[in-house]
Design a protein around this motif. Structure first.
Motif, PDB file in Angstrom:
ATOM      1  N   UNK A 149     -13.958   9.979   2.706  1.00  0.00           N
ATOM      2  CA  UNK A 149     -13.900   8.853   1.775  1.00  0.00           C
ATOM      3  C   UNK A 149     -12.449   8.499   1.479  1.00  0.00           C
ATOM      4  N   UNK A 150     -11.651   9.521   1.182  1.00  0.00           N
ATOM      5  CA  UNK A 150     -10.269   9.240   0.813  1.00  0.00           C
ATOM      6  C   UNK A 150      -9.451   8.777   2.019  1.00  0.00           C
ATOM      7  N   UNK A 197     -10.437   5.247   2.399  1.00  0.00           N
ATOM      8  CA  UNK A 197      -9.900   4.494   1.266  1.00  0.00           C
ATOM      9  C   UNK A 197      -8.437   4.134   1.477  1.00  0.00           C
ATOM     10  N   UNK A 198      -7.706   5.073   2.004  1.00  0.00           N
ATOM     11  CA  UNK A 198      -6.278   4.856   2.225  1.00  0.00           C
ATOM     12  C   UNK A 198      -6.027   3.790   3.288  1.00  0.00           C
ATOM     13  N   UNK A 199      -6.965   3.627   4.211  1.00  0.00           N
ATOM     14  CA  UNK A 199      -6.715   2.760   5.361  1.00  0.00           C
ATOM     15  C   UNK A 199      -7.445   1.421   5.325  1.00  0.00           C
ATOM     16  N   UNK A 200      -8.449   1.305   4.491  1.00  0.00           N
ATOM     17  CA  UNK A 200      -9.153   0.023   4.396  1.00  0.00           C
ATOM     18  C   UNK A 200      -8.257  -0.976   3.671  1.00  0.00           C
ATOM     19  N   UNK A 201      -8.112  -2.148   4.259  1.00  0.00           N
ATOM     20  CA  UNK A 201      -7.229  -3.147   3.655  1.00  0.00           C
ATOM     21  C   UNK A 201      -8.062  -4.057   2.760  1.00  0.00           C
ATOM     22  N   UNK A 202      -8.383  -3.556   1.584  1.00  0.00           N
ATOM     23  CA  UNK A 202      -9.178  -4.323   0.627  1.00  0.00           C
ATOM     24  C   UNK A 202      -8.822  -3.859  -0.784  1.00  0.00           C
ATOM     25  N   UNK A 203      -8.999  -4.751  -1.720  1.00  0.00           N
ATOM     26  CA  UNK A 203      -8.557  -4.476  -3.084  1.00  0.00           C
ATOM     27  C   UNK A 203      -9.482  -3.593  -3.894  1.00  0.00           C
ATOM     28  N   UNK A 204     -10.757  -3.571  -3.523  1.00  0.00           N
ATOM     29  CA  UNK A 204     -11.703  -2.736  -4.251  1.00  0.00           C
ATOM     30  C   UNK A 204     -12.502  -1.935  -3.218  1.00  0.00           C
ATOM     31  N   UNK A 205     -12.499  -0.621  -3.392  1.00  0.00           N
ATOM     32  CA  UNK A 205     -13.266   0.226  -2.475  1.00  0.00           C
ATOM     33  C   UNK A 205     -14.359   0.920  -3.284  1.00  0.00           C
TER      34      UNK A 205
END
Lengths: 496, 286
Positions: free
Chosen positions: A444-445, A448-456
């Motif tokens: 998950x983390x 999370x670090x690599x997804x380019x989005x403002x809300x995960x």
């Protein structure tokens, strides 16, 4: 075109609802809709100088609910001047403690009248009453409550800076969460000492106008909040008005870009909360049943009229079949219909225009070779409806994988490795939100670090809270709403 | 007996860790305070700019994933090298007509050190844990935006550049810099410092040339996430800002009268202005 699509059902599973639901309609009696609404300028409802009005309807029945004023440039000018005057004469210099109390009053009023607002929201916008009642209204009130508390604590928000209000905020909001978006805009603007001119969406003006009543009852100084109804031209007149110091827009990326161009070089501050095409990523070790609920909530919540909707489902290949089977089964249990029925899961599409856009994109999905599945759906005769839909066999180049549909339509793609999931998830000009489903915390983390989005959202989806900043990367816009970060767009941070 | 002739330097672009001439074959003359010809640096073309963006995008993937501590050290190392080149920078600024060359170089080095230290601290100041009304752990933290274009102020050529470049790069962005048009030489010398430092190739790319010509290409480039418009002439601002709408670029523009004044010319908010805020939700349950 549409009728044809609605009946198409190539799915292996035709889920059946195991029991019938008796109708459980919420009473409309609690709402008194006026025949006609003026513009809310300087604390009063006034007739528009433009002389123009438009009808606002119930999208579930196509019945006219009321006649609303269309603000022309001269009306917008009056509203902005009223806001300027209120800012200079009272609001700017009012102690934060006092501003806070006005906001607390509004929050409390929204709570007191929450059912009335919820019913009106569902009548005018088509969303299920259980959503307007349990999501939109509680959150809207909470938003005012949260920002009320900031009004007298701003000095602690940004170290080594003196926060100063900007002046008049011109705020343009969409039709998918009308009262909630009004709260997202007004609460931080007012808490930080700005005054506002708010333009609700043309198809959903009624709860904003009811909010004007609340504002009157709260004895907010006249002109601190002004509400001008109308369509795109009214919005353009507002954002382009020289008296506006700050523009806040929530809506489509297309219009966001137009606004950006329009105010170029003016020095106006701008925040944009635009479209999205969120990836909802399900790994093989995910809690599948929970994930199914998350997927359904992610795309069918509010008929998919959600900028952060999980409209692209990325499923790890090894669990594709069980996920698809369960999803189809779950789709069959969704109750589509009367927004005021307390059992309804999927309400009416907000407008004829939106319905035709959804149909057009769904048709493109079929034309481009994706496979459509829809459960058996009994849609009402009148009103605007679209059956919950999913597509398999979707490739990244398909329009339904790239463009925001803003309807109850899910595109399913598969992946094998976390790297592939990331590559596909980030392969979009948007970047508003993303979902990750896995029992593995480190993954998950990592994601999370690599997804380019403002809300995960990890192992959940479509959660909102006034204390939690919300906003996009890339073409999903800039600036954050909610939380500490939601104050900054409304402040000039002057070095101490 | 003849005096020994100086070996003059060819001032070139800095792209992807290399020093190419402009692919266009163009250069332009740069004159000093007493109107003597100082050099003919490269006049970058649109193709050079696109090459620089490509190099920056490639380099960003690694740079943004470095630990904050590592980036802080790498950038501190740059300050060490700047100190070693102090005399050269002073001479270049003096030749260019800067009023206080020594003070400007010292302030630039100090500013660089100041920003290097923010690499692992902005998160404390502007990251948050959010007390949401539900069983979720919810937090917000800043991270890099991606490729950032920087139109450096015309003057002070070194201090202005450093003041805009350091806050942008420290958190993991990679940069395409348009140097001061009239005083580009300190920027190229800075590039030489970067090339011999531990800043990975492509993280900072430096273009010299005509600001008015280069800026619109940078502002309209679809793979540039944000742009610092500090050096854009006032009369070109409308046009350039409008161009940033194409891919919804973030724009910043510093309005600084006195670049030596730490209170206004340096700020952690200049760092976070070029960062995205990411919010993460996770359920809490046994």
């Amino acid at each position: 075109m549409g009728d044809e699509i609605e009946r198409r059902d190539k799915g292996a599973v035709t889920a059946t609802v195991p029991w019938e639901y008796a109708a459980a309609p919420e009473s409309k009696e609690i709402v008194r809709i006026q025949d006609r609404y003026g513009l809310f300028i300087e604390g009063r409802f006034v007739d528009p100088l433009s002389g123009r009005t438009f009808e606002t309807i119930n999208p579930a029945t196509e019945e006219t609910l009321s006649v609303v004023s269309e603000a022309g440039p001269e009306d917008v000018d009056l509203a902005v001047r009223a806001a300027e005057k209120a800012w200079e004469s009272s609001w700017r210099d009012l102690p934060g403690r006092e501003r806070a109390k006005y906001l607390y009053r509004i929050a409390r009023s929204l709570q007191e009248r929450s059912r009335e607002f919820a019913v009106l929201e569902s009548l005018n916008g088509g969303k299920p009453i259980k959503e307007s009642r349990d999501v939109d209204l509680p959150l809207a009130a909470a938003h005012f409550f949260y920002y009320a508390g900031w009004a007298d604590k701003l000095a602690y928000a940004f170290p080594n800076r003196e926060p100063r209000p900007l002046g008049v905020a011109g705020q343009v909001i969409p039709w998918n969460f009308p009262i909630l978006m009004a709260a997202w805009k007004l609460a931080p603007a007012l808490a930080t000492g700005n005054t506002a001119v708010l333009k609700p969406a043309e198809t959903t003006p009624l709860t904003a106008l009811l909010l004007a009543e609340v504002i009157q009852e709260a004895d907010l100084p006249p002109g601190v909040v002004n509400i001008v109804t109308g369509a795109g031209e009214t919005g353009a007149a507002l954002v382009n008005h020289p008296g506006v110091a700050k523009v806040a827009f929530t809506g489509s990326t297309e219009v966001g870009k137009i606004i950006r161009r329009a105010i170029a070089g003016t020095g106006k501050r701008l925040t944009l909360e635009l479209g999205g095409k969120a990836a909802n990523i399900v790994f093989e070790d995910a809690p599948i049943d929970q994930a199914i609920e998350g997927i359904v909530n992610g795309i069918y919540f509010n008929q998919g009229h959600v900028c952060c909707a999980g409209s692209r489902l990325l499923v790890q290949e090894s669990v594709f079949e069980p996920v698809l089977d369960k999803l189809k089964e779950r789709l069959g249990t969704l109750r589509v219909g009367d927004p005021l029925d307390k059992n309804t899961d999927v309400g009416a599409i907000n407008s004829a225009a939106q319905l035709s856009r959804i149909k057009e994109l769904v048709e493109s999905g079929i034309q481009e070779g994706a496979e459509i599945y829809q459960p058996e759906c009994h849609l009402p005769e009148r009103g605007f409806w679209f059956c919950p839909t999913l597509f398999t066999g979707v490739s990244q180049s398909h329009r339904i994988a790239r463009e925001e549909i803003f309807g109850p339509v899910l595109s399913i793609l598969t992946f094998r490795t976390p790297e592939e999931a990331l590559e596909k998830a980030n392969n979009t000009p948007y970047g508003l939100s993303a979902g990750v489903w896995t029992e593995k915390g480190s993954r998950i983390l990592w994601m999370t670090q690599r997804l380019r989005a403002g809300v995960i959202w990890a192992n959940t989806f479509n959660r909102f809270d006034p204390s939690s900043p919300f906003g996009g990367y890339k073409e999903s816009g800039f600036g954050r709403e909610g939380g500490l970060h939601g104050l900054e767009p409304y402040l000039d941070l002057v070095p101490r | 007996m003849m005096d020994r002739l100086d070996v003059r330097k060819t001032y070139k672009l800095y792209i992807g860790g290399a020093f190419p001439r402009s692919e266009s074959g163009r250069s332009y003359p740069v004159f000093g305070a007493d109107r003597q010809l100082l050099a003919r640096p490269a006049r970058a073309s649109r193709k050079d700019l696109r090459d620089a963006v490509r190099a920056a995008r490639e380099a960003w993937k690694g740079w943004t994933m470095q630990t904050a501590f590592n980036r802080g050290q790498v950038l501190y190392r740059v300050a060490e090298l700047l100190q070693g080149r102090r005399a050269q920078f002073v001479q270049e600024l003096r030749d260019a007509g800067a009023p206080e060359p020594e003070r400007e170089v010292d302030a630039s080095i100090d500013r660089w050190v100041w920003y290097a230290g923010w690499s692992d601290k902005v998160h404390h100041v502007l990251g948050t844990v959010n007390p949401v009304a539900g069983p979720y752990f919810n937090f917000t933290f800043p991270e890099s935006m991606g490729v950032v274009g920087i139109v450096a102020p015309e003057t002070p050529a070194l201090l202005g550049l450093v003041s805009r470049l350091a806050p942008a790069v420290v958190t993991g962005n990679s940069l395409v810099v348009v140097a001061s048009e009239s005083r580009p030489l300190p920027a190229i010398t800075l590039a030489e410092v970067l090339a011999t430092s531990d800043v990975p190739p492509g993280v900072i790319n430096v273009l010299t040339g005509f600001t008015r010509e280069l800026t619109p290409w940078l502002a309209s480039h679809m793979d540039v996430n944000a742009i610092d418009l500090t050096g854009v002439p006032e009369d070109q601002l409308d046009e350039v800002e409008a161009m940033t709408a194409g891919n919804v670029k973030r724009t910043v523009r510093a309005r600084v009268d006195d670049w030596f004044d730490d209170a206004v010319a340096q700020s952690p908010y200049a760092v976070t202005a070029l960062m995205e805020m990411k919010t993460v939700w996770h359920p809490m349950g046994a």
